[in-house]
Design a protein around this motif. Sequence first.
Motif, short mmCIF file in Angstrom:
data_model
loop_
_atom_site.label_atom_id
_atom_site.label_comp_id
_atom_site.label_asym_id
_atom_site.label_seq_id
_atom_site.Cartn_x
_atom_site.Cartn_y
_atom_site.Cartn_z
N LEU A 136 61.79 40.14 45.12
CA LEU A 136 60.90 39.54 44.13
C LEU A 136 59.59 39.10 44.76
CD1 LEU A 136 63.62 37.24 42.54
CD2 LEU A 136 62.90 39.49 41.71
N SER A 137 58.50 39.29 44.06
CA SER A 137 57.21 38.77 44.52
C SER A 137 56.38 38.37 43.32
CB SER A 137 56.46 39.81 45.36
OG SER A 137 56.01 40.87 44.54
N SER A 138 55.63 37.28 43.48
CA SER A 138 54.76 36.81 42.41
C SER A 138 53.58 36.06 43.01
CB SER A 138 55.52 35.88 41.45
OG SER A 138 54.64 35.37 40.46
N THR A 139 52.38 36.43 42.59
CA THR A 139 51.17 35.72 42.98
C THR A 139 50.48 35.22 41.72
OG1 THR A 139 50.81 36.95 45.03
CG2 THR A 139 48.89 35.92 44.02
N GLN A 140 50.29 33.92 41.65
CA GLN A 140 49.68 33.28 40.48
C GLN A 140 48.47 32.48 40.92
OE1 GLN A 140 52.28 30.57 38.41
NE2 GLN A 140 50.62 29.60 37.29
N VAL A 141 47.38 32.55 40.13
CA VAL A 141 46.16 31.80 40.44
C VAL A 141 45.64 31.13 39.17
CG1 VAL A 141 43.76 31.95 41.18
CG2 VAL A 141 45.50 33.30 42.35
N ASP A 142 45.37 29.83 39.27
CA ASP A 142 44.64 29.06 38.27
C ASP A 142 43.63 28.21 39.03
OD1 ASP A 142 46.17 29.20 35.44
OD2 ASP A 142 47.63 29.26 37.06
N VAL A 143 42.34 28.34 38.71
CA VAL A 143 41.33 27.57 39.41
C VAL A 143 40.50 26.82 38.38
CG1 VAL A 143 39.47 27.62 41.09
CG2 VAL A 143 41.29 29.31 41.20
N ASP A 144 40.32 25.53 38.58
CA ASP A 144 39.71 24.65 37.58
C ASP A 144 38.33 24.19 38.02
OD1 ASP A 144 39.03 22.68 35.84
OD2 ASP A 144 40.63 21.31 36.37
N LEU A 145 37.29 24.68 37.36
CA LEU A 145 35.96 24.10 37.53
C LEU A 145 35.78 23.06 36.44
CD1 LEU A 145 33.19 23.85 38.81
CD2 LEU A 145 32.42 25.76 37.40
N ARG A 146 35.93 21.78 36.79
CA ARG A 146 35.83 20.72 35.80
C ARG A 146 34.38 20.53 35.37
NH1 ARG A 146 39.53 16.02 38.67
NH2 ARG A 146 40.97 17.44 39.72
N ARG A 147 34.19 19.83 34.28
CA ARG A 147 32.83 19.57 33.80
C ARG A 147 32.09 18.61 34.74
NH1 ARG A 147 32.40 22.33 29.33
NH2 ARG A 147 34.20 22.59 27.95
N SER A 148 32.86 17.94 35.62
CA SER A 148 32.24 17.11 36.64
C SER A 148 31.86 17.94 37.86
CB SER A 148 33.20 16.00 37.07
OG SER A 148 34.38 16.56 37.63
N PHE A 149 32.07 19.28 37.76
CA PHE A 149 31.77 20.23 38.83
C PHE A 149 32.63 20.00 40.06
CE2 PHE A 149 27.91 20.10 36.25
CZ PHE A 149 27.88 21.43 35.87
N GLU A 150 33.85 19.54 39.86
CA GLU A 150 34.84 19.49 40.91
C GLU A 150 35.86 20.58 40.64
OE1 GLU A 150 38.30 16.50 42.59
OE2 GLU A 150 36.44 15.67 41.83
N ILE A 151 36.06 21.44 41.62
CA ILE A 151 36.99 22.56 41.46
C ILE A 151 38.38 22.11 41.88
CG2 ILE A 151 37.51 24.92 42.15
CD1 ILE A 151 34.53 25.23 42.84
N ASP A 152 39.37 22.38 41.03
CA ASP A 152 40.75 22.02 41.33
C ASP A 152 41.57 23.31 41.37
OD1 ASP A 152 43.05 20.61 41.74
OD2 ASP A 152 43.33 20.05 39.64
N PRO A 153 41.57 24.01 42.50
CA PRO A 153 42.24 25.31 42.54
C PRO A 153 43.75 25.17 42.69
CG PRO A 153 41.35 24.81 44.69
CD PRO A 153 40.95 23.67 43.79
N PHE A 154 44.46 26.09 42.08
CA PHE A 154 45.90 26.18 42.27
C PHE A 154 46.27 27.64 42.42
CE2 PHE A 154 49.93 27.29 40.29
CZ PHE A 154 50.78 26.70 41.21
N ALA A 155 46.97 27.97 43.47
CA ALA A 155 47.39 29.35 43.67
C ALA A 155 48.64 29.36 44.54
CB ALA A 155 46.29 30.17 44.34
#
Length: 373
Positions: A136-155
């Motif tokens: 099994l293999s899985s690669t998931q990416v969610d990256v958050d550019l907030r309106r305060s311009f702080e990026i909250d990446p998740f991968a």
Amino acid sequence: MKNFSLAVSIFSLFVTIFVATPSFALEQIVRPYQGIRSSGMGGVMLSTGLYEDNFFGNPARTAKNPKFRFTLFDPMIEGNNKLKDSFNKLTASGDFLENLGNTAGNNNHVRVQTSMPALYFPEKEDGRMSFGFALLSSTQVDVDLRRSFEIDPFALTDIGPAFSVARSFMENKELTVGVTTHVTYRLATRKSFTFVDFIKGSSLSPLNSGGEGGMLDFDLGSTYVLPWKPSEFEFTPAITINNVLGGKYSNLGFKPLKIDSLPLEQPRTLGLGASARKATWWKFTDTVLAFEVREIGNNTDGSFYRLLHIGGETNFGRLAARLGINQGYWTAGLGLNLKILTLDFVTYGEEMALNPGGMEDRRYAAKVALQFE
């Protein structure tokens, strides 16, 4: 080792390319696997799962796989409805930094997943044992550019083998229990990243902001077919405990990238559910409806309603139609089984906030599988 290198490459590529999401931190329920059939059915899989669904759902359902199957090739690609909008904004004429700021508030989600090669040995008519194995293999990416311009990446990337075994009990095989063994390596990143950092060229690479680790863990599950069958419906309650050892990615000393930090944990969870199945209903076959409560223990501070799943499937010849409700959002899917080739398409809504209705992430997925039965 080849699959591992490919997974790391995909992981790094996605983290580099995709930048965006809402004005608050991502609060989605993180899953190491997202079944495309299950997604179209509202996320139900504990009492309905077949084949690869059972490696992360209910291992007891391995006994219900209808046929022997060898899967050679089965990539699933998933994205959300914000990708096109963010791409258009980023590539528009004008100042790049201004264009980047215009993507704030969008969540760009991508998942690439495989369960290949895989072997499934169903329960024989005169037997009581069934088995399943897959890499099994899985690669998931969610990256958050907030309106305060702080990026909250998740991968994250997960890769490793899984082996399921199930055994039926009682005179008519009403009771089934199963266990899945996972050996999994995880590479993950999650770090607040300011807009100033981005301008300075700071790296989002997991080597700088991530963690890695390996683990051996187990899933346990059971189903029981009730003796009464009104209108020829077969009712089956199910219960599962996933990641019995706690999913900490720390009990195997496997750190090929030499990253000191451990990755995001995949906590122990409880799942409960029940399905109603009818073998033949007018011109439709294998019609099933289910209601389940999943991920109990993997929903920190979140509403109970994020755990609710309801849906079903029916078959007309080689076509499977699926509908459901996942965390309060509608889902739909179609499957086409051409024996050697199987095609699946799905759309579903995933909750990114702690409470239903906070922020829907509308996702779309497609899968093509080459298999032999």
